[in-house]
Every structure is written in structure tokens, then in C-alpha cells.
Scaffold this motif. Structure first.
Motif, PDB file in Angstrom:
ATOM      1  N   ILE A  19       0.159   2.243   1.897  1.00  0.00           N
ATOM      2  CA  ILE A  19      -0.887   2.305   3.058  1.00  0.00           C
ATOM      3  C   ILE A  19      -1.841   3.473   3.081  1.00  0.00           C
ATOM      4  O   ILE A  19      -2.893   3.255   3.771  1.00  0.00           O
ATOM      5  N   SER A  20      -1.631   4.534   2.423  1.00  0.00           N
ATOM      6  CA  SER A  20      -2.609   5.509   2.252  1.00  0.00           C
ATOM      7  C   SER A  20      -2.628   6.422   0.926  1.00  0.00           C
ATOM      8  O   SER A  20      -1.404   6.388   0.417  1.00  0.00           O
ATOM      9  N   CYS A  21      -3.702   6.906   0.448  1.00  0.00           N
ATOM     10  CA  CYS A  21      -3.623   7.534  -0.702  1.00  0.00           C
ATOM     11  C   CYS A  21      -4.682   8.666  -0.673  1.00  0.00           C
ATOM     12  O   CYS A  21      -5.859   8.517   0.120  1.00  0.00           O
ATOM     13  N   ILE A  22      -4.460   9.841  -1.372  1.00  0.00           N
ATOM     14  CA  ILE A  22      -5.322  10.918  -1.402  1.00  0.00           C
ATOM     15  C   ILE A  22      -5.321  11.236  -3.095  1.00  0.00           C
ATOM     16  O   ILE A  22      -4.418  11.329  -3.656  1.00  0.00           O
ATOM     17  N   THR A  23      -6.598  11.540  -3.220  1.00  0.00           N
ATOM     18  CA  THR A  23      -6.892  12.006  -4.744  1.00  0.00           C
ATOM     19  C   THR A  23      -6.450  13.598  -5.054  1.00  0.00           C
ATOM     20  O   THR A  23      -6.438  14.021  -4.081  1.00  0.00           O
TER      21      THR A  23
ATOM     22  N   ARG B 199     -11.156  11.921  -2.254  1.00  0.00           N
ATOM     23  CA  ARG B 199     -11.376  10.624  -1.523  1.00  0.00           C
ATOM     24  C   ARG B 199      -9.953  10.391  -1.151  1.00  0.00           C
ATOM     25  O   ARG B 199      -9.087  10.555  -1.404  1.00  0.00           O
ATOM     26  N   THR B 200      -9.927   9.628   0.195  1.00  0.00           N
ATOM     27  CA  THR B 200      -8.954   9.099   1.043  1.00  0.00           C
ATOM     28  C   THR B 200      -8.953   7.457   0.811  1.00  0.00           C
ATOM     29  O   THR B 200     -10.116   7.039   0.815  1.00  0.00           O
ATOM     30  N   HIS B 201      -7.763   6.976   0.933  1.00  0.00           N
ATOM     31  CA  HIS B 201      -7.672   5.257   1.082  1.00  0.00           C
ATOM     32  C   HIS B 201      -7.018   5.050   2.171  1.00  0.00           C
ATOM     33  O   HIS B 201      -5.745   5.758   2.321  1.00  0.00           O
ATOM     34  N   TYR B 202      -7.254   4.074   3.042  1.00  0.00           N
ATOM     35  CA  TYR B 202      -6.307   3.773   4.057  1.00  0.00           C
ATOM     36  C   TYR B 202      -6.119   2.014   4.119  1.00  0.00           C
ATOM     37  O   TYR B 202      -7.435   1.249   3.847  1.00  0.00           O
ATOM     38  N   VAL B 203      -5.272   1.403   4.245  1.00  0.00           N
ATOM     39  CA  VAL B 203      -5.183   0.017   4.704  1.00  0.00           C
ATOM     40  C   VAL B 203      -5.632  -0.417   5.968  1.00  0.00           C
ATOM     41  O   VAL B 203      -5.700   0.882   6.951  1.00  0.00           O
TER      42      VAL B 203
ATOM     43  N   CYS C 192      -5.763   6.638  -7.049  1.00  0.00           N
ATOM     44  CA  CYS C 192      -5.594   6.047  -5.646  1.00  0.00           C
ATOM     45  C   CYS C 192      -6.682   4.730  -5.762  1.00  0.00           C
ATOM     46  O   CYS C 192      -7.459   4.624  -6.434  1.00  0.00           O
ATOM     47  N   PRO C 193      -6.243   3.387  -5.175  1.00  0.00           N
ATOM     48  CA  PRO C 193      -7.100   2.507  -5.160  1.00  0.00           C
ATOM     49  C   PRO C 193      -8.342   2.653  -4.418  1.00  0.00           C
ATOM     50  O   PRO C 193      -8.590   3.601  -3.491  1.00  0.00           O
ATOM     51  N   GLU C 194      -9.361   1.860  -4.780  1.00  0.00           N
ATOM     52  CA  GLU C 194     -10.509   1.894  -4.083  1.00  0.00           C
ATOM     53  C   GLU C 194     -10.725   0.312  -3.480  1.00  0.00           C
ATOM     54  O   GLU C 194     -10.289  -0.767  -3.949  1.00  0.00           O
ATOM     55  N   ASN C 195     -11.088   0.268  -2.287  1.00  0.00           N
ATOM     56  CA  ASN C 195     -11.534  -1.073  -1.409  1.00  0.00           C
ATOM     57  C   ASN C 195     -10.198  -1.581  -1.327  1.00  0.00           C
ATOM     58  O   ASN C 195      -9.148  -1.174  -0.568  1.00  0.00           O
ATOM     59  N   ASN C 196     -10.123  -2.872  -1.921  1.00  0.00           N
ATOM     60  CA  ASN C 196      -8.969  -3.857  -1.644  1.00  0.00           C
ATOM     61  C   ASN C 196      -7.837  -3.766  -3.077  1.00  0.00           C
ATOM     62  O   ASN C 196      -7.266  -4.552  -3.132  1.00  0.00           O
ATOM     63  N   GLU C 197      -8.063  -2.633  -3.754  1.00  0.00           N
ATOM     64  CA  GLU C 197      -7.314  -2.703  -4.991  1.00  0.00           C
ATOM     65  C   GLU C 197      -6.001  -2.342  -4.502  1.00  0.00           C
ATOM     66  O   GLU C 197      -5.722  -1.859  -3.581  1.00  0.00           O
ATOM     67  N   SER C 198      -5.083  -2.705  -5.547  1.00  0.00           N
ATOM     68  CA  SER C 198      -3.431  -2.426  -5.241  1.00  0.00           C
ATOM     69  C   SER C 198      -3.177  -0.760  -5.522  1.00  0.00           C
ATOM     70  O   SER C 198      -3.864  -0.254  -6.195  1.00  0.00           O
ATOM     71  N   TYR C 199      -1.872  -0.513  -5.069  1.00  0.00           N
ATOM     72  CA  TYR C 199      -1.293   0.776  -5.275  1.00  0.00           C
ATOM     73  C   TYR C 199      -0.639   0.958  -6.591  1.00  0.00           C
ATOM     74  O   TYR C 199       0.307   1.645  -6.688  1.00  0.00           O
ATOM     75  N   TYR C 200      -0.951   0.211  -7.409  1.00  0.00           N
ATOM     76  CA  TYR C 200      -0.160  -0.071  -8.710  1.00  0.00           C
ATOM     77  C   TYR C 200      -0.208   1.240  -9.668  1.00  0.00           C
ATOM     78  O   TYR C 200       0.899   1.542 -10.120  1.00  0.00           O
ATOM     79  N   TYR C 201      -1.106   2.148  -9.585  1.00  0.00           N
ATOM     80  CA  TYR C 201      -1.246   3.346 -10.328  1.00  0.00           C
ATOM     81  C   TYR C 201      -0.645   4.406  -9.481  1.00  0.00           C
ATOM     82  O   TYR C 201      -0.646   5.746 -10.120  1.00  0.00           O
ATOM     83  N   ILE C 202       0.014   4.296  -8.570  1.00  0.00           N
ATOM     84  CA  ILE C 202       0.707   5.480  -7.678  1.00  0.00           C
ATOM     85  C   ILE C 202       2.292   5.033  -7.735  1.00  0.00           C
ATOM     86  O   ILE C 202       2.790   4.610  -6.699  1.00  0.00           O
ATOM     87  N   ARG C 203       2.713   5.363  -9.030  1.00  0.00           N
ATOM     88  CA  ARG C 203       4.500   5.142  -8.803  1.00  0.00           C
ATOM     89  C   ARG C 203       4.952   5.990  -9.772  1.00  0.00           C
ATOM     90  O   ARG C 203       6.371   5.408 -10.222  1.00  0.00           O
TER      91      ARG C 203
END
Length: 126
Positions: A48-52, A57-61, A102-113
Motif C-alpha cells: 500500500i505504501s513505500c518510501i525509498t 520518493r514515496t508511493h501510495y496505492v 519501491c514501485p513506480e506508478n502501477n508497478e508491483s511491490y515485488y522488490y520489497i520482500r
């Protein structure tokens, strides 16, 4: 063993606020991008949210945009998720995770794991 520890969940009425915390243990949080995920009953876990790592940069769904704010203080090895205007549909177990991107735009959260926490429960109900 490196891991994350979430806290701050609880029961809150609709329209209320909560602030979740995510603290790193056994690794340097500042070296990673950090994401928040949630899993509602009967549903899949979603990012739902990510921060570099440097907070550039931040990301929100869309479902949380404008209501939730992610922030971090690398000197305290902690990331926060401020949740305002909470709705019953925000009820879930909330997890934080560390990863590379972190994802950009509509990318998935695949790399946050890479590293995960155990989760903290949020219940929005009157």
C-alpha cells in the motif's frame, strides 16, 4: 536474524487515526527501501505504501492516497505510517518489509520482500 518489528495497531473508530511504527533489528534500515503491506480477512496481502532509502520518493496505492503518509528517520532506524480518516475497509493486519526498490506508478511491490515483520492488527469499527 534480521527482521522488522511493527507496532501501533489497535481498535479505532471510523474517521479516526493511527500511527504505525516499523523498527529494524539486525540490519541498517537506511540501506533499504521500506514498504507497508496489509492483509484483510480472506484477501491477499497487498502493498500500500513505500518510501525509498533516502526519502526522496514515496508511493501510495489509490485506496490510501491522501489519507496515509509514510515517513522515516534513518537515524532512529524507524519508518512510520500515519493513517488518517480510517475506514472499516482499512481493517487488516499491517506489515512492513524491506527491499531494494519501491514501485513506480502501477508497478508491483515485488522488490520489497527481503525482510519482514510479524504484523500489527488494525481494526476500524464503531
Amino acid at each position: 536474524q534480521p527482521h522488522l518489528v511493527e507496532s501501533g495497531g489497535g481498535l479505532v473508530q471510523p474517521g479516526g487515526s493511527l500511527r504505525l511504527s516499523c523498527a529494524a533489528s539486525g540490519f541498517t534500515l537506511g540501506n533499504y527501501d521500506i514498504g507497508w503491506f496489509r492483509q484483510a480477512p480472506g484477501k491477499e496481502r497487498e502493498g500500500i505504501s513505500c518510501i525509498t532509502s533516502g526519502s526522496r520518493r514515496t508511493h501510495y496505492v489509490d485506496s490510501v492516497k491522501g489519507r496515509f503518509t509514510i515517513s522515516r528517520d534513518n537515524t532512529k532506524n524507524t519508518v512510520w505510517l500515519q493513517m488518517n480518516s480510517l475506514k472499516p475497509e482499512d481493517t487488516a493486519i499491517y506489515y512492513c518489509a524491506a527491499g531494494s526498490s519501491c514501485p513506480e506508478n502501477n508497478e508491483s511491490y515485488y522488490y520489497i520482500r527481503r525482510y519482514w515483520g510479524q504484523g500489527t492488527r488494525v481494526n476500524v469499527s464503531s
